[in-house]
Scaffold this active site. Structure first.
Site, mmCIF file in Angstrom:
data_model
loop_
_atom_site.group_PDB
_atom_site.id
_atom_site.type_symbol
_atom_site.label_atom_id
_atom_site.label_comp_id
_atom_site.label_asym_id
_atom_site.label_seq_id
_atom_site.Cartn_x
_atom_site.Cartn_y
_atom_site.Cartn_z
ATOM 1 N N HIS A 116 26.091 35.808 35.224
ATOM 2 C CA HIS A 116 26.177 37.147 35.839
ATOM 3 C C HIS A 116 24.751 37.647 36.084
ATOM 4 O O HIS A 116 23.840 37.367 35.300
ATOM 5 C CB HIS A 116 26.936 38.098 34.905
ATOM 6 C CG HIS A 116 27.262 39.400 35.569
ATOM 7 N ND1 HIS A 116 26.332 40.394 35.695
ATOM 8 C CD2 HIS A 116 28.390 39.846 36.173
ATOM 9 C CE1 HIS A 116 26.876 41.406 36.360
ATOM 10 N NE2 HIS A 116 28.134 41.103 36.658
ATOM 11 N N LYS A 155 32.065 44.098 30.734
ATOM 12 C CA LYS A 155 30.659 44.244 30.313
ATOM 13 C C LYS A 155 30.600 44.761 28.865
ATOM 14 O O LYS A 155 31.458 44.388 28.059
ATOM 15 C CB LYS A 155 29.913 45.166 31.292
ATOM 16 C CG LYS A 155 30.132 44.728 32.742
ATOM 17 C CD LYS A 155 29.211 45.378 33.740
ATOM 18 C CE LYS A 155 29.552 44.850 35.118
ATOM 19 N NZ LYS A 155 28.569 45.194 36.124
ATOM 20 N N GLY A 174 28.019 47.978 40.769
ATOM 21 C CA GLY A 174 27.936 49.274 40.100
ATOM 22 C C GLY A 174 27.281 50.358 40.936
ATOM 23 O O GLY A 174 26.966 51.433 40.432
ATOM 24 N N GLU A 186 28.438 37.753 44.032
ATOM 25 C CA GLU A 186 28.215 39.168 43.726
ATOM 26 C C GLU A 186 26.833 39.602 44.215
ATOM 27 O O GLU A 186 25.830 39.367 43.520
ATOM 28 C CB GLU A 186 28.305 39.406 42.215
ATOM 29 C CG GLU A 186 29.660 39.073 41.620
ATOM 30 C CD GLU A 186 29.896 39.849 40.337
ATOM 31 O OE1 GLU A 186 30.909 40.540 40.262
ATOM 32 O OE2 GLU A 186 29.058 39.786 39.419
ATOM 33 N N GLU A 196 23.400 40.337 35.513
ATOM 34 C CA GLU A 196 22.830 41.073 34.367
ATOM 35 C C GLU A 196 22.284 40.093 33.323
ATOM 36 O O GLU A 196 21.274 40.367 32.669
ATOM 37 C CB GLU A 196 23.896 42.022 33.785
ATOM 38 C CG GLU A 196 24.141 43.208 34.723
ATOM 39 C CD GLU A 196 25.553 43.761 34.714
ATOM 40 O OE1 GLU A 196 26.313 43.515 33.771
ATOM 41 O OE2 GLU A 196 25.898 44.465 35.695
ATOM 42 N N ASN A 231 35.708 42.542 34.585
ATOM 43 C CA ASN A 231 34.542 42.267 33.741
ATOM 44 C C ASN A 231 34.200 43.566 33.019
ATOM 45 O O ASN A 231 33.651 44.482 33.618
ATOM 46 C CB ASN A 231 33.380 41.791 34.623
ATOM 47 C CG ASN A 231 32.078 41.664 33.857
ATOM 48 O OD1 ASN A 231 32.070 41.679 32.628
ATOM 49 N ND2 ASN A 231 30.973 41.541 34.583
ATOM 50 N N SER A 277 31.514 46.556 43.325
ATOM 51 C CA SER A 277 32.164 47.811 43.724
ATOM 52 C C SER A 277 33.566 47.610 44.325
ATOM 53 O O SER A 277 33.968 48.339 45.227
ATOM 54 C CB SER A 277 31.271 48.606 44.674
ATOM 55 O OG SER A 277 30.060 48.963 44.009
HETATM 56 P P1 PGA Z 1 31.281 46.591 39.667
HETATM 57 O O1 PGA Z 1 30.753 45.314 38.840
HETATM 58 O O2 PGA Z 1 32.689 46.252 40.097
HETATM 59 O O3 PGA Z 1 31.233 47.725 38.694
HETATM 60 O O4 PGA Z 1 30.384 46.751 40.822
HETATM 61 C C1 PGA Z 1 31.049 44.005 39.241
HETATM 62 C C2 PGA Z 1 30.425 42.999 38.302
HETATM 63 O O5 PGA Z 1 29.289 43.229 37.826
HETATM 64 O O6 PGA Z 1 31.027 41.949 38.005
#
Ligand code: PGA
Length: 246
Positions: free
Chosen positions: A93, A11, A171, A165, A95, A9, A211
């Site tokens: 997601h 982003k 992140g 998630e 976000e 992803n 992560s």
């Molecule tokens: P990350 O993000 O691997 O950077 O933790 C995962 C995601 O938001 O899909």
């Protein structure tokens, strides 16, 4: 047999030229197999060029709107994505839920519209740190899934990929232990079995995200209810992305 689905992803990172370079370098190193999907969810402005370049990688979208067309400034429709060869779309997601205020009713409409177009939503769910700490993870995730899949048939739900998630692991470098991730993914499968049937639940691919890195992906994928990963940061650099696939 359910598929293993590993998706990067991106982003809101990269520009079109750097994205094309990445796909040119990585695509030939990915095996195309019936039981394994390896993909990149890229910003929508890049999708058309990337679907032309990718032969083995699946190019996914990070969002879409549920209406076919209309006065919806700034949105991208499912027919637009379908015409350029996108098959998978991330929906809900955290976000999108937290920063852009997307709620379960909207996400349910998106899931149903994608399935009606024979596309696969990668439906994200997951709890905040406070919900995790109060021990209410499963209640929260079950509620998200029930709402987001409301009205989805048993045949259609097999096309949905569910991405668990935990928001506290996105992140942050704080990965949920493989055991925690397995417990929640197992709970999600049990919930799908109660909404549909065990046979249907056994066909749905469930990802873990948060992560994930080349160093920890093996232990995560070794869990019996985890069929793949959704990877943010570690999917942005070619070597690290390829390290996930090894
Ligand atoms: P990350 O993000 O691997 O950077 O933790 C995962 C995601 O938001 O899909």
């Amino acid at each position: 047999m359910r598929k293993q689905v590993i998706v990067g992803n991106w982003k809101m990172f990269k520009t079109n030229s750097s994205a094309i370079k990445f796909v040119e370098n990585v695509d030939s190193k990915i095996q195309s197999r019936d039981d394994l999907v390896v993909g990149i969810a890229a910003p929508s402005v890049m999708l058309s060029d990337l679907t032309k370049k990718a032969k083995n990688l699946k190019i996914a979208a990070q969002n879409c709107y549920f209406e076919k067309e209309g006065a919806f400034t700034g949105e991208v429709s499912i027919p637009m994505l379908q015409e350029i060869g996108v098959e998978y779309v991330i929906i809900g997601h955290s976000e999108r839920r937290d920063i852009f205020g997307e709620n379960d009713d909207l996400l349910n409409n998106k899931v149903k519209a994608l399935l009606a177009a024979n596309m696969s939503p990668i439906l994200c769910c997951g709890e905040s740190l406070s919900i995790y700490e109060s021990g209410k993870t499963m209640d929260h995730v079950k509620k998200q899934i029930s709402s987001d899949l409301s009205g989805v048939s048993a045949d259609d739900v097999k096309k949905v990929v569910i991405a668990y998630e935990p928001i506290w692991a996105i992140g942050t470098g704080k990965v949920a232990t493989p055991e925690i991730a397995q417990e929640v993914c197992k709970g999600i499968r049990e919930h799908l079995a109660s909404l549909y049937s065990q046979e249907v639940a056994d066909e749905v691919s469930i990802q873990y995200g948060g992560s994930v890195k080349p160093e920890n992906i093996k232990d995560i994928l070794a869990q019996s209810d985890i069929d793949g990963t959704l990877v943010g940061g570690a999917s942005l650099v070619e070597d690290s992305f390829l390290g996930l696939i090894k």
